[in-house]
Design a protein around this motif. Structure first.
Motif, PDB file in Angstrom:
ATOM      1  N   GLU A 148      62.792  30.883  45.276  1.00 22.85           N
ATOM      2  CA  GLU A 148      64.143  30.515  44.853  1.00 22.85           C
ATOM      3  C   GLU A 148      64.112  29.931  43.446  1.00 22.85           C
ATOM      4  N   PHE A 149      64.817  30.600  42.530  1.00 23.90           N
ATOM      5  CA  PHE A 149      64.986  30.096  41.170  1.00 23.90           C
ATOM      6  C   PHE A 149      66.412  29.557  41.014  1.00 23.90           C
ATOM      7  N   GLU A 150      66.718  29.038  39.837  1.00 27.96           N
ATOM      8  CA  GLU A 150      68.050  28.492  39.590  1.00 27.96           C
ATOM      9  C   GLU A 150      69.107  29.602  39.570  1.00 27.96           C
ATOM     10  N   HIS A 151      70.367  29.200  39.721  1.00 28.58           N
ATOM     11  CA  HIS A 151      71.536  30.090  39.608  1.00 28.58           C
ATOM     12  C   HIS A 151      71.514  31.196  40.670  1.00 28.58           C
ATOM     13  N   GLY A 152      70.906  30.912  41.824  1.00 26.53           N
ATOM     14  CA  GLY A 152      70.918  31.882  42.912  1.00 26.53           C
ATOM     15  C   GLY A 152      70.012  33.076  42.710  1.00 26.53           C
ATOM     16  N   ILE A 153      69.175  33.044  41.690  1.00 27.42           N
ATOM     17  CA  ILE A 153      68.243  34.153  41.437  1.00 27.42           C
ATOM     18  C   ILE A 153      66.993  33.964  42.290  1.00 27.42           C
ATOM     19  N   ILE A 211      66.111  42.766  28.110  1.00 28.05           N
ATOM     20  CA  ILE A 211      66.874  41.786  28.885  1.00 28.05           C
ATOM     21  C   ILE A 211      67.726  40.935  27.948  1.00 28.05           C
ATOM     22  N   GLN A 212      67.113  40.458  26.865  1.00 25.90           N
ATOM     23  CA  GLN A 212      67.820  39.592  25.920  1.00 25.90           C
ATOM     24  C   GLN A 212      68.947  40.328  25.185  1.00 25.90           C
ATOM     25  N   SER A 213      68.821  41.639  25.064  1.00 22.32           N
ATOM     26  CA  SER A 213      69.860  42.435  24.401  1.00 22.32           C
ATOM     27  C   SER A 213      71.109  42.581  25.251  1.00 22.32           C
ATOM     28  N   GLY A 214      71.012  42.252  26.541  1.00 19.31           N
ATOM     29  CA  GLY A 214      72.162  42.356  27.435  1.00 19.31           C
ATOM     30  C   GLY A 214      72.325  43.709  28.087  1.00 19.31           C
ATOM     31  N   GLU A 215      71.365  44.609  27.899  1.00 19.40           N
ATOM     32  CA  GLU A 215      71.473  45.980  28.430  1.00 19.40           C
ATOM     33  C   GLU A 215      71.668  46.014  29.946  1.00 19.40           C
ATOM     34  N   ILE A 216      71.052  45.097  30.666  1.00 23.83           N
ATOM     35  CA  ILE A 216      71.208  45.123  32.127  1.00 23.83           C
ATOM     36  C   ILE A 216      72.116  43.983  32.612  1.00 23.83           C
ATOM     37  N   GLY A 217      72.787  43.310  31.686  1.00 22.12           N
ATOM     38  CA  GLY A 217      73.673  42.217  32.065  1.00 22.12           C
ATOM     39  C   GLY A 217      72.893  40.976  32.452  1.00 22.12           C
ATOM     40  N   GLU A 218      73.450  40.202  33.362  1.00 18.14           N
ATOM     41  CA  GLU A 218      72.779  38.992  33.834  1.00 18.14           C
ATOM     42  C   GLU A 218      71.812  39.344  34.959  1.00 18.14           C
ATOM     43  N   ILE A 219      70.645  38.714  34.942  1.00 22.04           N
ATOM     44  CA  ILE A 219      69.664  38.977  35.997  1.00 22.04           C
ATOM     45  C   ILE A 219      70.171  38.409  37.319  1.00 22.04           C
ATOM     46  N   ARG A 220      70.102  39.243  38.354  1.00 20.95           N
ATOM     47  CA  ARG A 220      70.503  38.819  39.694  1.00 20.95           C
ATOM     48  C   ARG A 220      69.307  38.678  40.634  1.00 20.95           C
ATOM     49  N   GLY A 221      68.203  39.359  40.316  1.00 22.90           N
ATOM     50  CA  GLY A 221      67.031  39.255  41.176  1.00 22.90           C
ATOM     51  C   GLY A 221      65.865  40.057  40.641  1.00 22.90           C
TER      52      GLY A 221
END
Length: 333
Positions: free
Chosen positions: A219-224, A138-148
């Protein structure tokens, strides 16, 4: 120093998973087991090659040779016996959920601080290296930004109506038993606390009105959001999916470790699907060693008692939401 463990109860999870895990660990040994029935204690001790058996929990806690205690009692007894163990100077590994609510968990944390001992909640899956591997991906950016995130943990044990899971006053129900897994996983992965919970549940008259199935959204921050379902009257699954803008991570066996290829997880991106192989390790042994090393080195646990309180706050909100059929905000402190 080898950590000498005592086990309070001959519960199935102790016999089948945690005791073998401690035996396999590098830091610990199972020294004693207690039951309110001495014959049960002796039979289990003989079968599992445990040196000492007691016919009461008090006798085990009075033994000065025991360093730490594992407590797999029914949920409503977690607070009472954890505090008694800590007051006796024992470090405690308490089965999840650590208590019936956040206030009880807070009392337990205060008791651990007063006694100067470790209090850990038994979420064994968090100690397996695959979750560090997932965090690194996740931190490497392989899947981009987490959406859910979506998690599921269900099984069907509904026919066993005498099971402690089906006693409402004992802390029965699927949210307490298996819903805590996707909830704790989302908090761990996102490294933040949810702001609100909405949960719909099936309360069964046949099972003392405990929640036999629950589906929810945190519900988490940033709509996640975490969407999850848990149940004790449904087909078996224990899955986790982390969805990103550029890909997703799929964990087919997210909380149960089989120590074979079933434990691998999958990375899906525009480049295709990659199976990520993980080490075949006993996560109960890893849990015992994390706690053992914390005791030996007098260092903080990877997941301290404060984490258990925070998880219980979320669970409190989920249960209130399910019972009152409304969205419940999760307040800090």
């Amino acid at each position: 120093m080898t950590i000498k463990w005592g086990v309070i109860s001959t519960a199935n999870i102790a016999q089948k998973a945690v005791i073998p895990g401690i035996k396999e660990s590098k830091t610990g040994e199972v020294y004693a087991i207690a039951s309110r029935n001495i014959d049960n204690a002796k039979e289990t001790a003989e079968e599992l090659e445990i040196p000492v058996a007691y016919g009461s929990y008090e006798e085990l806690l009075a033994n000065p040779d025991i360093d730490a205690v594992y407590i797999p009692l029914p949920n409503h007894l977690h607070k009472e016996w954890s505090i008694k163990a800590m007051e006796a100077g024992k470090h405690v590994l308490c089965e999840k959920p650590v208590a019936l609510n956040a206030n009880e968990a807070l009392e337990m944390e205060e008791a651990s601080k007063k006694a100067g001992v470790v209090l850990a909640e038994a979420f064994m899956y968090r100690y397996h290296p695959r979750y560090q591997m997932i965090q690194e991906l996740i931190q490497s950016g392989e899947i981009g930004e987490i959406r859910g995130i979506h998690g599921a943990f269900t099984f069907n044990n509904a026919a066993a109506k005498e099971n402690v899971r089906y006693r409402k006053d004992w802390g029965g129900g699927s949210l307490y038993d298996v819903g805590v897994y996707p909830i704790s996983a989302a908090r761990m992965i996102l490294k933040e606390e949810p702001q609100a919970a909405t949960v719909h549940a099936y309360f069964s008259e046949e099972h003392d009105q405990v929640d036999m199935m629950a589906s929810g959204i945190l519900e988490f921050e940033h709509g996640i959001a975490l969407t999850f379902d848990c149940g004790m009257w449904a087909d078996f699954r224990n899955r986790l999916e982390i969805l990103g803008t550029e890909g997703r991570i799929e964990v087919p066996s997210a909380f149960v470790v089989n120590q074979n290829e079933q434990d691998h997880f999958y990375l899906h991106t525009s480049k295709g699907t990659k199976e990520v192989e993980v080490p075949y390790l006993n996560q109960y042994a890893l849990q015992a060693d994390a706690i053992g090393e914390s005791i030996q080195k007098n260092e903080a646990l990877p997941f301290p008692a404060e984490d258990a309180i925070l998880n219980m706050r979320v669970l409190d909100a989920c249960l209130t939401s399910a019972e009152e059929r409304r969205r419940v905000e999760i307040k800090e402190g």
